[in-house]
Design a protein around this motif. Structure first.
Motif, PDB file in Angstrom:
ATOM      1  N   UNK A 195       0.797  -1.155  -0.078  1.00 15.69           N
ATOM      2  CA  UNK A 195       0.050   0.029  -0.086  1.00 15.69           C
ATOM      3  C   UNK A 195       0.677   1.230  -0.007  1.00 15.69           C
ATOM      4  N   UNK A 196       2.100   1.230   0.217  1.00 16.81           N
ATOM      5  CA  UNK A 196       2.874   2.263   0.427  1.00 16.81           C
ATOM      6  C   UNK A 196       3.348   2.959  -0.973  1.00 16.81           C
ATOM      7  N   UNK A 197       3.355   2.145  -2.119  1.00 18.03           N
ATOM      8  CA  UNK A 197       3.382   2.429  -3.388  1.00 18.03           C
ATOM      9  C   UNK A 197       2.626   3.437  -3.919  1.00 18.03           C
ATOM     10  N   UNK A 198       3.105   4.588  -4.609  1.00 15.75           N
ATOM     11  CA  UNK A 198       2.430   5.460  -5.109  1.00 15.75           C
ATOM     12  C   UNK A 198       1.484   4.840  -6.295  1.00 15.75           C
ATOM     13  N   UNK A 199       0.186   5.064  -6.263  1.00 14.44           N
ATOM     14  CA  UNK A 199      -0.747   4.400  -7.268  1.00 14.44           C
ATOM     15  C   UNK A 199      -1.312   3.059  -6.957  1.00 14.44           C
ATOM     16  N   UNK A 200      -1.043   2.670  -5.764  1.00  8.79           N
ATOM     17  CA  UNK A 200      -1.651   1.342  -5.300  1.00  8.79           C
ATOM     18  C   UNK A 200      -2.449   1.781  -4.082  1.00  8.79           C
ATOM     19  N   UNK A 201      -3.944   1.694  -4.059  1.00  5.52           N
ATOM     20  CA  UNK A 201      -4.647   2.172  -3.024  1.00  5.52           C
ATOM     21  C   UNK A 201      -4.768   0.798  -2.099  1.00  5.52           C
ATOM     22  N   UNK A 202      -5.583   1.038  -1.136  1.00  6.92           N
ATOM     23  CA  UNK A 202      -5.771  -0.226  -0.129  1.00  6.92           C
ATOM     24  C   UNK A 202      -6.450  -1.502  -0.801  1.00  6.92           C
ATOM     25  N   UNK A 203      -7.428  -1.323  -1.563  1.00 10.42           N
ATOM     26  CA  UNK A 203      -8.147  -2.337  -2.291  1.00 10.42           C
ATOM     27  C   UNK A 203      -7.168  -3.219  -3.222  1.00 10.42           C
ATOM     28  N   UNK A 204      -6.373  -2.280  -4.040  1.00  8.81           N
ATOM     29  CA  UNK A 204      -5.286  -2.765  -4.912  1.00  8.81           C
ATOM     30  C   UNK A 204      -4.414  -3.871  -4.107  1.00  8.81           C
TER      31      UNK A 204
END
Length: 323
Positions: A195-204
């Protein structure tokens, strides 16, 4: 020294029955696809000294028996239907019924050279929960499509109410799933890393964690192949074909595409640069988006493997003071 032979069995799974065969033997068993049937199955397999069991994925009907067999310490290989069909073609076998299929799966199981570790059993209920949430999302999309082609204001109102109700349920279920995952410290740590990656939200992040249990333990090439976003060659002789993607885990791939689109336009600087470079080189939008989705998954695999959160910029190297 005599070579040890691993005795293999194959199971053809039905909604109500399990047809079982031993590789290289005429021994057969039919058991109920129920807990009582599993007891009969386990006793039969143990009596025949079976160590490895192959079973074809069958719309979820195989999940309970797979879980029980693994609990009983059997090595279980779960095949995709395409794998079993391909093996049947290789064997020039055209006849098909449940008993024949069980024997075919047994032979297929014996032919497997590399056995992958069983997935984390904790993730199975999470995967079912995710699928339910995906289905809610799909229902909302269908209702939105109906509204676009509908001129009846009363029906539009009804469907909008349904959309609001489903959207509320989707939000509640996502929150419940995240809470359930966070009850396990190791899973919570991996979830936060992704989730820390820019562009990856919690659901993804939850989709990647649950639908790719191997994350952080495999190479970037293996991760891309499992998700179905690895480019494959299509060359023959002097012809050089267009690279294309194929196979993989559909729901995982869909989630990566959904995340990659906004990430490559707004949220992730590296993906914005990658997308612009590919489009500037004449690549089609879809190919550029596939590359961005693949890069997102590689980022996720990397942060989990390293155990450190995502950093937009690499850390600066401290320089010694001038003397």
């Amino acid at each position: 020294m005599a070579k040890r032979i691993t005795i293999c069995a194959g199971i053809d799974t039905g909604k109500r029955k399990l047809d079982v065969a031993l590789d290289g033997s005429l021994e057969r068993l039919q058991a109920d696809n129920t807990p009582d049937g599993y007891k009969v199955l386990v006793e039969w397999l143990q009596r025949h000294k079976v160590k490895r069991v192959g079973i074809e994925a069958s719309g979820g009907y195989e999940q309970a028996v797979v879980a029980e067999l693994r609990r009983q310490r059997f090595v279980v290989v779960v095949f995709q239907p395409a794998q079993v069909r391909a093996y049947a073609v290789f064997q020039l076998q055209r006849a098909k019924n449940d008993k024949i299929d069980a024997a075919l799966i047994a032979a297929c199981t014996a032919a497997v050279k590399k056995i992958h570790a069983a997935p984390d059993p904790r993730l199975l209920p999470f995967a079912e929960h995710l699928t339910m949430i995906d289905q809610i999302t799909e229902d909302i999309a269908r209702l939105k499509n109906r509204i676009e082609s509908c001129r009846n204001m009363r029906l539009q109102k009804l469907w909008k109410e349904d959309i609001a109700r489903l959207a509320k349920r989707e939000k509640v279920e996502l929150k419940a799933l995240a809470a359930a995952i966070r009850e396990h410290r190791d899973l919570a740590e991996r979830l936060d890393l992704i989730n820390s990656i820019d562009g990856i939200g919690l659901k993804t992040a939850m989709v990647i964690l649950v639908r790719m249990p191997e994350i952080g333990q495999i190479t970037r090439e293996q991760a891309a192949a499992l998700a179905g976003i690895a480019p494959y060659d299509d060359d023959s002789g002097d012809r050089t074909g267009v690279r294309h993607i194929a196979g993989g885990r559909e729901r995982l791939r869909r989630a990566l595409f959904t995340a990659a689109l906004p990430a490559s336009f707004r949220w992730n600087p590296q993906l914005i640069t990658l997308y612009g470079r590919l489009m500037g080189a004449g690549k089609e939008h879809k190919r550029a988006l596939i590359a961005c989705a693949r890069k997102l998954l590689i980022f996720a695999n990397t942060v989990v493997a390293r155990g450190t959160p995502w950093q937009t910029k690499p850390p600066e190297i401290a320089r010694a003071p001038a003397t």
